[in-house]
Design an enzyme around this catalytic site. Structure first.
Site, PDB file in Angstrom:
ATOM      1  N   HIS A  25       2.073   8.542   5.407  1.00 20.67           N
ATOM      2  CA  HIS A  25       1.132   9.617   5.773  1.00 20.67           C
ATOM      3  C   HIS A  25       1.675  10.462   6.932  1.00 20.67           C
ATOM      4  CE1 HIS A  25      -2.198   9.017   3.078  1.00 20.67           C
ATOM      5  NE2 HIS A  25      -2.335   7.749   3.403  1.00 20.67           N
ATOM      6  N   GLU A  68      -1.446  -8.015   1.775  1.00 21.70           N
ATOM      7  CA  GLU A  68      -1.156  -6.582   1.760  1.00 21.70           C
ATOM      8  C   GLU A  68      -0.149  -6.176   2.826  1.00 21.70           C
ATOM      9  OE1 GLU A  68      -3.321  -2.234   2.005  1.00 21.70           O
ATOM     10  OE2 GLU A  68      -3.938  -3.756   3.415  1.00 21.70           O
ATOM     11  N   ASP A  77       1.974   2.632   3.660  1.00 20.92           N
ATOM     12  CA  ASP A  77       1.136   3.814   3.444  1.00 20.92           C
ATOM     13  C   ASP A  77       0.951   4.624   4.719  1.00 20.92           C
ATOM     14  OD1 ASP A  77      -1.053   5.262   1.804  1.00 20.92           O
ATOM     15  OD2 ASP A  77      -2.137   4.571   3.575  1.00 20.92           O
ATOM     16  N   HIS A 134     -10.131  -2.721   6.320  1.00 17.39           N
ATOM     17  CA  HIS A 134      -9.616  -1.501   5.712  1.00 17.39           C
ATOM     18  C   HIS A 134      -9.760  -1.574   4.192  1.00 17.39           C
ATOM     19  CE1 HIS A 134      -6.449   1.806   5.389  1.00 17.39           C
ATOM     20  NE2 HIS A 134      -7.366   2.282   6.206  1.00 17.39           N
ATOM     21  N   ASP A 184      -1.012   0.199  -4.854  1.00 16.83           N
ATOM     22  CA  ASP A 184      -2.286   0.811  -5.257  1.00 16.83           C
ATOM     23  C   ASP A 184      -2.122   2.250  -5.720  1.00 16.83           C
ATOM     24  OD1 ASP A 184      -1.574   1.463  -2.651  1.00 16.83           O
ATOM     25  OD2 ASP A 184      -3.568   1.147  -1.807  1.00 16.83           O
ATOM     26  N   SER A 241      -7.021   4.223  -1.556  1.00 13.31           N
ATOM     27  CA  SER A 241      -6.902   2.758  -1.561  1.00 13.31           C
ATOM     28  C   SER A 241      -8.208   2.061  -1.916  1.00 13.31           C
ATOM     29  CB  SER A 241      -6.421   2.259  -0.201  1.00 13.31           C
ATOM     30  OG  SER A 241      -5.114   2.709   0.029  1.00 13.31           O
ATOM     31  N   ASP A 246       0.837  -1.198   0.000  1.00 10.58           N
ATOM     32  CA  ASP A 246       0.000   0.000   0.000  1.00 10.58           C
ATOM     33  C   ASP A 246       0.876   1.254   0.000  1.00 10.58           C
ATOM     34  OD1 ASP A 246      -1.852   2.110   0.588  1.00 10.58           O
ATOM     35  OD2 ASP A 246      -3.234   0.597   1.363  1.00 10.58           O
TER      36      ASP A 246
END
Ligand SMILES: *[C@@H]1O[C@H](CO)[C@@H](O)[C@H](O)[C@H]1NC(C)=O
Ligand SMILES: *[C@@H]1O[C@H](CO)[C@@H](O)[C@H](O)[C@H]1NC(C)=O
Ligand SMILES: *[C@@H]1O[C@H](CO)[C@@H](O)[C@H](O)[C@H]1NC(C)=O
Ligand SMILES: *[C@@H]1O[C@H](CO)[C@@H](O)[C@H](O)[C@H]1NC(C)=O
Ligand SMILES: *[C@@H]1O[C@H](CO)[C@@H](O)[C@H](O)[C@H]1NC(C)=O
Ligand SMILES: [Zn+2]
Length: 536
Positions: free
Chosen positions: A343, A334, A339, A174, A380, A111, A61
């Site tokens: 962030h 995943e 990710d 998620h 993604d 996502s 991700d």
């Protein structure tokens, strides 16, 4: 200017690299021989045109191209070797391509719409999962009609009699994992509690069910043989001594009961700790629900290894369970925290999660055969991290780049276009950049790398992402294409139909080795040989 920079760089590189490496790399033979060896391997790479029995999709991700470059350098540097020439496990796969990630209403993907593309074969609106772009974000009533639903490769695999499973380091509800099983107008509707809070009276929720409930009670989620990750709270009831969020029912009990009722002769295990997972004999288990954290699992650099399994361990156990399936399996894995770290502009953690992801892929490669298992590794969407400056060879990828900016301060090699770390301090008059040094960077694992634009949370990036493929029909994944091609390519490789009734080509099946496919193969192959011959 350029000539100057390049020459300066070369001089630096030659000074910097360790003696052995410098000696090797200063000899042109080293480069020519390496190049030829690689080409020899490539020219002998067989095109596997047989059907794949198993498909494993690995999704990093937010694993942008820059993340891959930086992670491979980080990997080498952890071992005190030249990181620049190192590689992640899947970077050695024979075929690679580039996927375009935009969504129907958004230049930069989230996502959710991205999962709808790479799992269901259809691009949709940002924030929505498993529904067409006729459904605006958060519109429950419009997400209800069947004609607004799309199905994922997990559903196609089950129609074809294959076993299915999902593994993630985030909540299993998620956005990315939810793309394998849910149809929902808003990615945040993970529990019934979330639906009430998030919808805030803006849409009529009467006909919609939350993501966790869909996983346990609907096709294809209720047939998954493997569900592993975090997010236990979305399955447990609210209570005095419970962190659970649900109002309606305990979905873990529901899952156990459902397996007992529909598969009375099968063994179904619910596990919540690393110990329980490792003590489970996967060769004797038919279904496993592993919820190892109330919310997202912890970053590897911050987690308690006693209680929480790694992504690598979960992947290994998932494959062990699924490997006994006579008709093969489709597994989705995943690395979801790459990710999350980006962030926060926590570059070190993002790179470390990428390494863990690479380890999980390496295990899948070791446990399966290239002859019958297609492995596809992709991302993604990108992030805004860039790798900049002219750091010397072997310079710490997490440190400062070694040159001075106009303000006479150094700057980190890795930085972000936006994010939560203020890079400037002072008022309008005295405004200046924060002075970041290698000592600051080394102090804590969650050092926030600087960014240009202040935001609560760093955003995704709109650049294309890589696709790496190995196994039957893996050459399908070469080129630059729309992200929604990916599940269709995996279905073609496995000879499974996107429709329920049939697997023949008249009703939506995409068979490998049809005549068009063979023509494309031949052209691909000849082009490839041509390139190799002309360059040798
Ligand atoms: C790399 O070097 C550092 C510092 O000299 C040392 O602490 C570390 O153990 C080394 N790591 C490996 C994998 O050799
Ligand atoms: C919500 O939708 C249901 C089912 O369509 C309907 O019966 C109900 O009246 C609606 N509620 C509101 C507040 O509009
Ligand atoms: C919650 O836990 C506390 C302490 O273990 C116990 O005394 C109490 O009875 C529990 N409450 C419920 C509703 O189970
Ligand atoms: C940076 O250093 C140079 C040389 O000492 C000096 O001329 C210049 O004014 C400095 N710039 C700033 C922004 O302090
Ligand atoms: C930045 O910090 C380093 C280390 O503390 C210091 O040596 C350097 O002088 C600082 N630079 C400026 C411009 O303040
Ligand atoms: Zn994100």
């Amino acid at each position: 200017m350029w000539t100057f920079v390049v020459c300066a760089l070369l001089a630096c590189a030659l000074q910097q690299v360790s003696a052995a490496t410098t000696a090797q790399e200063s000899d042109p033979k080293f480069w020519i021989e390496n190049g030829k060896l690689m080409l020899e391997k490539k020219s002998k790479q067989p095109l596997r045109t047989n059907q794949a029995k198993n498909v494993i999709m690995f999704l990093g991700d937010g694993m942008s191209l820059t993340t891959l470059t930086a992670a491979r350098i980080y990997k080498g540097q952890l071992q005190n070797t030249s990181g620049e020439s190192d590689h992640l496990s899947f970077e050695q796969f024979p075929f690679t391509g580039i996927s375009k990630t935009y969504c129907v209403d958004s230049q930069v993907a989230d996502s959710a719409c991205s999962a709808t593309a790479y799992l269901c074969g259809v691009k949709a609106n940002i924030g929505t999962i498993g529904v067409t772009s006729k459904v605006p974000l958060g519109d429950c009533p419009l997400s209800v009609p069947d004609e607004h639903h799309v199905t994922s490769i997990m559903q196609w695999a089950q129609w074809a009699g294959k076993a299915t499973g999902i593994v993630t380091t985030t909540r299993v509800t998620h956005a990315s994992p939810a793309g394998t099983y849910s149809q929902i107008a808003h990615r945040d509707w993970e529990s019934d509690e979330d639906m009430i809070v998030q919808s805030n009276g803006k849409t009529n929720l009467t006909q919609c069910e939350d993501i966790a409930k869909q996983l346990v009670t609907r096709e294809p989620g209720r047939n998954f043989k493997v569900i592993m990750g975090g997010g236990r709270n979305n399955f447990m009831k609210k209570g005095d001594n419970s962190t659970g969020k649900r109002h309606d029912e305990d979905l873990i009990q529901n899952w156990k009961k459902d397996k007992k009722t529909r598969f009375s002769d099968k063994i179904a295990k619910y596990v919540t700790t690393r110990q329980e997972l490792l003590e489970t004999d996967m060769s004797q288990t038919d279904f496993v629900l592993g919820l190892f954290h109330p919310e997202h699992m912890d970053y590897r650099l911050k987690s308690d290894f006693e209680t929480q399994p790694t992504l690598q361990e979960m992947t290994r156990n998932a494959i062990q369970l699924l490997q006994k399936e006579p008709n093969g399996f489709v597994l989705f894995v995943e690395g979801g925290l790459i990710d999350k770290a980006h962030h926060n502009t926590w570059a070190r953690i993002a790179l470390d999660e990428t390494l863990e992801f690479s380890n999980a892929v390496a295990d899948a490669v070791a446990m399966t055969s290239e002859d019958d298992t297609l492995i596809v590794v992709t991302s993604d969407h990108a992030h805004t991290m860039s790798m900049a400056g002219y750091p010397k060879r072997n310079e710490n990828i997490l440190g400062v780049s070694g040159t001075m900016a106009m303000d006479n301060m150094t700057y980190t090699t890795l930085s972000y276009a936006n994010g939560p770390k203020k890079s400037y301090t002072g008022d309008d008059v005295s405004c200046h950049r924060v002075n970041v040094t290698n000592e600051d960077v080394a102090k804590k694992v969650d050092f926030s790398y600087p960014s240009l634009v202040d935001l609560d949370s760093e955003t995704h990036g709109g650049d294309d992402v890589m696709v790496f493929a190995r196994g039957p029909m893996s050459h399908l994944f070469t080129g630059n294409y729309e992200q929604n091609l990916i599940p269709l390519g995996m279905a073609m490789a496995a000879g499974i139909s996107t429709n329920p009734s049939s697997t023949d080509s008249s009703s939506g099946a995409i068979a490998p080795c049809n005549s068009a496919g063979q023509t494309i193969l031949a052209v691909l192959f000849l082009t490839f040989v041509g390139i190799i011959q002309s360059s040798l």
